[in-house]
Design a protein around this motif. Structure first.
Motif, PDB file in Angstrom:
ATOM      1  N   LEU A   1       0.691  -1.258  -0.001  1.00 49.46           N
ATOM      2  CA  LEU A   1       0.025  -0.123  -0.002  1.00 49.46           C
ATOM      3  C   LEU A   1       0.664   1.302  -0.022  1.00 49.46           C
ATOM      4  CD1 LEU A   1      -2.686  -1.047   2.646  1.00 49.46           C
ATOM      5  CD2 LEU A   1      -3.068  -1.063   0.297  1.00 49.46           C
ATOM      6  N   GLU A   2       2.247   1.068  -0.022  1.00 51.76           N
ATOM      7  CA  GLU A   2       3.256   2.208   0.067  1.00 51.76           C
ATOM      8  C   GLU A   2       2.685   3.165   1.289  1.00 51.76           C
ATOM      9  OE1 GLU A   2       2.947   3.786  -3.719  1.00 51.76           O
ATOM     10  OE2 GLU A   2       4.353   2.098  -4.522  1.00 51.76           O
TER      11      GLU A   2
ATOM     12  N   LEU B   1      -1.080   2.056   9.335  1.00 47.18           N
ATOM     13  CA  LEU B   1      -1.879   1.117   8.882  1.00 47.18           C
ATOM     14  C   LEU B   1      -2.586   0.561  10.074  1.00 47.18           C
ATOM     15  CD1 LEU B   1       0.255  -1.078   6.634  1.00 47.18           C
ATOM     16  CD2 LEU B   1      -1.423   0.818   5.759  1.00 47.18           C
ATOM     17  N   GLU B   2      -3.870  -0.015   9.971  1.00 44.49           N
ATOM     18  CA  GLU B   2      -4.608  -0.753  10.957  1.00 44.49           C
ATOM     19  C   GLU B   2      -5.273  -1.828  10.355  1.00 44.49           C
ATOM     20  OE1 GLU B   2      -7.774   1.868  12.208  1.00 44.49           O
ATOM     21  OE2 GLU B   2      -8.443   2.351  10.256  1.00 44.49           O
TER      22      GLU B   2
ATOM     23  N   ILE C   1      -5.165   1.721   5.339  1.00 45.66           N
ATOM     24  CA  ILE C   1      -4.680   2.736   5.588  1.00 45.66           C
ATOM     25  C   ILE C   1      -5.608   3.878   6.390  1.00 45.66           C
ATOM     26  CG2 ILE C   1      -3.563   5.151   4.960  1.00 45.66           C
ATOM     27  CD1 ILE C   1      -2.971   3.695   2.178  1.00 45.66           C
ATOM     28  N   ARG C   2      -5.190   4.310   7.874  1.00 44.52           N
ATOM     29  CA  ARG C   2      -5.884   4.991   8.529  1.00 44.52           C
ATOM     30  C   ARG C   2      -6.572   6.124   7.991  1.00 44.52           C
ATOM     31  NH1 ARG C   2      -4.828   3.206  13.936  1.00 44.52           N
ATOM     32  NH2 ARG C   2      -2.917   1.965  14.338  1.00 44.52           N
ATOM     33  N   GLY C   3      -7.687   6.238   8.148  1.00 42.96           N
ATOM     34  CA  GLY C   3      -8.786   7.429   7.523  1.00 42.96           C
ATOM     35  C   GLY C   3      -8.987   7.157   6.136  1.00 42.96           C
TER      36      GLY C   3
ATOM     37  N   ALA D   1     -10.925   2.771   2.020  1.00 42.88           N
ATOM     38  CA  ALA D   1     -10.912   2.255   0.635  1.00 42.88           C
ATOM     39  C   ALA D   1      -9.609   1.508   0.106  1.00 42.88           C
ATOM     40  CB  ALA D   1     -11.304   3.369  -0.557  1.00 42.88           C
ATOM     41  N   ASP D   2      -8.543   1.998   0.740  1.00 41.03           N
ATOM     42  CA  ASP D   2      -7.230   1.457   0.501  1.00 41.03           C
ATOM     43  C   ASP D   2      -6.971   0.315   1.298  1.00 41.03           C
ATOM     44  OD1 ASP D   2      -6.958   3.168  -1.629  1.00 41.03           O
ATOM     45  OD2 ASP D   2      -5.460   4.667  -0.379  1.00 41.03           O
ATOM     46  N   ARG D   3      -7.192  -0.763   1.178  1.00 41.80           N
ATOM     47  CA  ARG D   3      -7.362  -1.910   1.883  1.00 41.80           C
ATOM     48  C   ARG D   3      -6.974  -3.323   1.162  1.00 41.80           C
ATOM     49  NH1 ARG D   3     -11.672  -5.281   1.786  1.00 41.80           N
ATOM     50  NH2 ARG D   3     -11.911  -5.661   4.265  1.00 41.80           N
ATOM     51  N   LEU D   4      -6.253  -4.123   2.147  1.00 46.14           N
ATOM     52  CA  LEU D   4      -5.904  -5.455   1.553  1.00 46.14           C
ATOM     53  C   LEU D   4      -6.409  -6.405   2.777  1.00 46.14           C
ATOM     54  CD1 LEU D   4      -2.261  -4.876   0.415  1.00 46.14           C
ATOM     55  CD2 LEU D   4      -4.028  -5.323  -1.110  1.00 46.14           C
ATOM     56  N   SER D   5      -7.188  -7.485   1.923  1.00 45.17           N
ATOM     57  CA  SER D   5      -7.528  -8.239   2.899  1.00 45.17           C
ATOM     58  C   SER D   5      -6.358  -9.332   3.264  1.00 45.17           C
ATOM     59  CB  SER D   5      -8.945  -9.455   2.294  1.00 45.17           C
ATOM     60  OG  SER D   5      -7.951 -10.172   1.196  1.00 45.17           O
TER      61      SER D   5
END
Length: 778
Positions: A568-569, A575-576, A584-586, A589-593
């Protein structure tokens, strides 16, 4: 533990994830497992307590319809590294190492000992053929009473031992003799304490199958310690560890007797190897009474020294323990009794001389509490004696002797059986007892008791405190793996016995990975799932296996965040992990399972992994507790007694229990409730009787009484939570605490109900006949 790592699912009443299959009839107990071509086994057992086995006539059984094999000790001998099981636990005080034999040869040492094995197409054919085996036994006088067994010239329980004294040792500290010399009050009592068996809903069972293609021997067993059973099987059969797999499938209760590795656990797999077909044996209830280990009698002769205020100055005496015919568990039972006697009290001086006797009975091994209820009973009863003799209220005597909270951690002068210092890690014993007395309405009871007596009803109240060492090591294991599917698989050396182990461990894992525990697959009790493990005993799986799971989950979480930071760079701290996905916190939409992260860590041919990361999203941890953690509690019982019939009715039962931080309150309460019921049986009902020749006279439930719903009171359970500093969960064990103080509280209530008669109850169980005898004497 950081806020992000806090196991949020812990402390919640999460429904058991095991129950869906069980409630739908999809459970897999040993008796449910069927293998192609499976045969059925039946053991021929000694009908006498002691004798020389001169011969066996088995030809009629071999010719019986459907019989595929009949095996004696002579038949098995060439295929075993030793005719005995190497199961004895180390103890310097043991004079004779008497391991159980796979099948008896030359001598039988208790009624129920296995002497032959019949294998047939059906269970009925095996049973019919077993009845055709004829035993030629020269009767020998049995050693039955542990006291008489240690007298000079007593019949020997085993011909290979010079006498019946298995062990003699002393637990002592402080200046005992001076304490008694200066004490203004000295009181003496003798106790005869009996404790019965585990009586699981499911009896023991073993199914073994040998796959000739890969030379793999798989054994399904209703065992508490499948990894230990595997070790014993490998040693007995001379097989490499990678050629044996032991699985404990669904198990309908353990309670201690299934901790032991039995002769049947080796005999059935060996029969499967020799016959080339799967073989299954399911213990019937009569065998369960005769051949499954259980606790037996202890005889205590003790005296206590107290000052004028009822404070303990010293305690000394002797303990005689009936050990049975062999040593599959060492001498932990009398050791536990001796060390647990101390309880939550300040005892300045102590000396207990312990003798362990061999007798011609099935071996004595742990049943829920493992000797601790007996030691607790003696201390609590001596405190009641001090109170009654000095005219002090029984609760007040305890207040004056309890270890104060500011003394924690409290280093006792005793050591545990591994030689480590016995240190109470945390707890507020006075507050626990105060809570119990308040909730039970203890201060108002005398008025209620007076009104009841005026109405012709005899009611009484009793209380008991206890401390229990839990979380026994040396270790437990956990491994967590996540694949591209996103499925989380948690494997552990812990072994489920119906107590909700999978649910608790899933909660621990889910709290760290932030997902529903129901999404986690938990594998317990399978030596193929994880290489090392110890299993279920000593109130240990929640805190010890749970700590291993917590550490393993943290490692997986850390690796997932680090891998996702490359993908996710983003910096790992930005990250959470939310609902099983990294984001990415906040920026939700930027997520990986976790499955996507695992896919990357699985690797792609010719492409490197993210820098600094090893393959796979997994971790494995063996957690080693540094010491025992000590749970504690107070029980209060109210009882009504009919002096004419000796009938005892429990009116109310209240528990205040402290097992550190609760992992799942519902499951903890289930364990405590079951333990109390076990203790009620110990106090009032359960008794294994033998005839004059040593043959069990209680071989079924018409003669052996178990507690059932009509005799049980409403049992109230309340909690205190004093976290232990000895593991990262702050949790202590909970499986046996309900049993340990129960008998003492119940007997005290019965005595209190009959206080005008001034009876003194010193034998368990307190049956109506025994109670009427005491009243007649009074």
């Amino acid at each position: 533990m950081t806020a992000a790592e806090a196991p949020a699912w812990l402390g919640r009443r999460v429904p058991r994830i095991e129950d869906a299959a069980l409630l739908r009839g999809r459970g897999q107990f040993v008796g449910d497992i069927v293998r192609p071509g499976m045969l059925h086994a039946r053991f021929v057992r000694s009908p006498v307590a002691h004798g020389r086995l001169l011969g066996l006539e088995v030809e009629a059984a071999r010719r019986a319809p459907g019989v595929r094999g009949v095996f004696t000790a002579e038949d098995f001998r060439p295929h075993l590294t030793s005719p005995e099981l190497a199961v004895a636990m180390p103890a310097g005080a043991i004079r004779y190492v008497v391991n159980p034999r796979v099948l008896a040869a030359d001598e039988v040492c208790y009624a129920g000992e296995a002497v032959a094995l019949v294998v047939a197409d059906t269970p009925h054919a095996a049973e019919d053929a077993a009845a055709l085996v004829r035993l030629d036994i020269e009767l020998l006088p049995p050693a039955l009473d542990p006291g008489s067994a240690l007298e000079p010239g007593a019949p020997r329980a085993r011909l290979g031992c010079a006498d019946n004294l298995l062990a003699r040792f002393t637990v002592a500290y402080g200046e005992v003799a001076p304490a008694f010399e200066v004490a203004p009050h000295v009181f003496r009592d003798r106790f005869h304490l009996h404790k019965g068996g585990g009586h699981s809903v499911e009896t023991r069972g073993v199914l073994a199958e040998h796959d000739r293609v890969d030379d793999m021997l798989t054994v399904w067993s209703s065992a508490q310690m499948p990894h230990r059973n595997k070790g014993v099987i490998c040693a007995a059969l001379g097989r490499a560890e990678d050629r044996v797999r032991v699985v404990a499938p669904d198990v309908g209760g353990g309670f201690g007797p299934k901790f032991v590795c039995y002769p049947e656990d080796v005999a059935v797999p060996l029969a499967a190897l020799l016959l080339g077909r799967p073989v299954r044996w399911i213990e019937d209830r009569r065998e369960n009474f005769a051949a499954t280990t259980a606790e037996r009698d202890q005889l205590w002769d003790v005296e206590v020294a107290a000052d004028a205020q009822g404070r303990l100055l010293g305690l000394r005496g002797r303990l005689l323990h009936d050990h049975g015919a062999d040593t599959p568990y060492g001498i932990a039972l009398p050791q536990n009794s001796a060390t647990n006697l101390l309880g939550p009290y300040v005892l300045p001086a102590y000396r207990l001389e312990i003798s362990v006797a061999l007798t011609n009975k099935v071996a004595a091994t742990p049943t829920r509490g493992a000797g601790r209820p007996q030691g607790t009973f003696v201390m609590e009863r001596m405190l009641d004696r001090i109170a009654d003799e000095l005219g002090i209220e029984r609760a007040e005597v305890r207040r004056r002797n309890l270890i104060p909270p500011l003394a924690m951690p409290y280093r006792t002068p005793l050591t545990t059986r591994d030689g480590a210092a016995m240190i109470y890690d945390s707890g507020d014993y006075p507050a626990c007892m105060a809570d119990a007395l308040r909730l039970a309405g203890y201060e108002d009871f005398r008025a209620r008791q007076k009104a009841a007596r005026e109405a012709g009803r005899h009611i009484g109240i009793g209380l008991s405190n206890y401390v229990e060492g839990t979380s026994r090591g040396p270790f437990e294991t956990a491994a967590i793996s996540i694949g591209p599917s996103g499925q989380v698989v948690l494997s552990t050396g812990a072994s489920a016995q119906g107590q909700g182990t999978a649910t608790v461990l899933a909660q621990v894992c889910a709290g760290v990975l932030d997902m529903d525990p129901a999404r986690i697959t938990v594998r317990t009790g399978d030596t193929a799932a994880i290489a090392q493990g110890l299993g279920a005993f000593a109130s240990r799986q929640g805190p010890v296996a749970g700590a291993a799971v917590l550490q393993a989950a943290r490692l997986v979480r850390e690796k997932a965040l680090l891998a996702a930071s490359h993908l996710l760079e983003a910096a790992p701290e930005d990250l959470e992990l939310v609902n099983g996905a990294v984001r990415i916190r906040g920026i939700p939409a930027d997520r990986l399972s976790l499955g996507q992260v695992a896919q990357v860590l699985q690797g792609m041919p010719g492409f490197p992994l993210p820098p600094g990361l090893s393959p796979g999203l997994s971790s494995s941890v063996a957690w080693q507790p540094e010491a025992l953690s000590y749970a504690n509690g107070t029980h209060v019982a109210e009882a009504m007694v009919d002096p004419e019939t000796g009938r005892i009715t429990l009116l109310r039962y209240l528990v205040v229990h402290d097992s550190g931080r609760l992992l799942n309150p519902s499951l903890a309460e289930g364990q405590i409730l079951g333990g109390v019921v076990h203790g009620i049986g110990h106090a009032l009902l359960e008794e294994t009787l033998f005839d004059a020749q040593g043959v069990p006279a209680t071989l079924g439930y018409p003669a052996y009484r178990l507690p059932s719903a009509p005799i049980l009171p409403w049992i109230e359970i309340h909690h205190r939570e004093t976290p232990t500093p000895l593991n990262p969960l702050g949790a202590k064990g909970v499986g046996e605490g309900g049993t340990i103080p129960a008998a003492a509280a119940i007997v005290a209530a019965v005595e209190d109900a009959l206080r005008p008669a001034r009876i003194r109850i010193t034998q368990l169980p307190i049956t109506p006949r025994r109670l009427r005898t005491l009243l007649a004497a009074a």
